[in-house]
Design an enzyme around this catalytic site. Structure first.
Site: not given
Length: 161
Positions: A18, A24
């Site tokens: 990410c 994430r």
């Protein structure tokens, strides 16, 4: 009796990517690691995460994400790191967490790494060929310098990456 192959011993490597590697991708790394461990497949996988920028390098994952993961029984301990050019070689699968990081960042980084390698090999090849040419032709020092200047000029025209 079947012979052991490299795929029998080498774990399948997965890299989650990410932007900053604090939310994430560490979450995806943690969830996937948890799933792999629950199925007893730890030795079959190498799992990591990285970011396309180095702004958060060395920092732990976002505390809100770690708390949310912990409430689900998943402990996130990874530290943020930027993606390295070696990751494109070392990992079997790189998964971007969104389209921006896939198209705008991850693919561009991969392409840049490949182009850099190409130019390094091209420079080595040209240098090798010139040395062989000079040795074969017993080129004068003046001519040798002219050829070097032409080579440096032409390579300088290549856009920097």
């Amino acid at each position: 009796m079947a012979a052991s192959t490299e795929t029998d011993t080498k774990p399948f490597s997965v890299l989650f990517v990410c932007l900053g590697n604090i939310c994430r991708s560490p979450a995806a790394e943690g969830v996937f690691t948890d799933l792999v461990k629950k199925r007893g497949l730890d030795s079959k996988f190498k799992i990591d995460s990285a970011g396309t920028i180095n702004y958060h390098e060395g920092n732990p994952a976002d505390p809100r994400m770690r708390a949310s993961s912990k409430s689900r029984g998943i402990v996130i301990t990874s530290l943020s790191r930027p993606i390295r050019s070696s990751d494109f070689v070392d990992f079997d699968l790189s998964l971007a967490m969104d389209n921006q990081n896939r198209g705008g960042n991850l693919e561009t980084l991969c392409l840049r790494m490949l182009i850099r390698r190409f130019w390094i090999y091209l420079k080595m090849l040209v240098n090798h060929c010139l040395i062989a040419y000079w040795q074969r032709k017993k080129t004068s020092r003046k001519k040798e310098n002219e050829i070097k200047c032409q080579l440096v000029t032409s390579l300088a025209l290549v856009p920097s990456l």
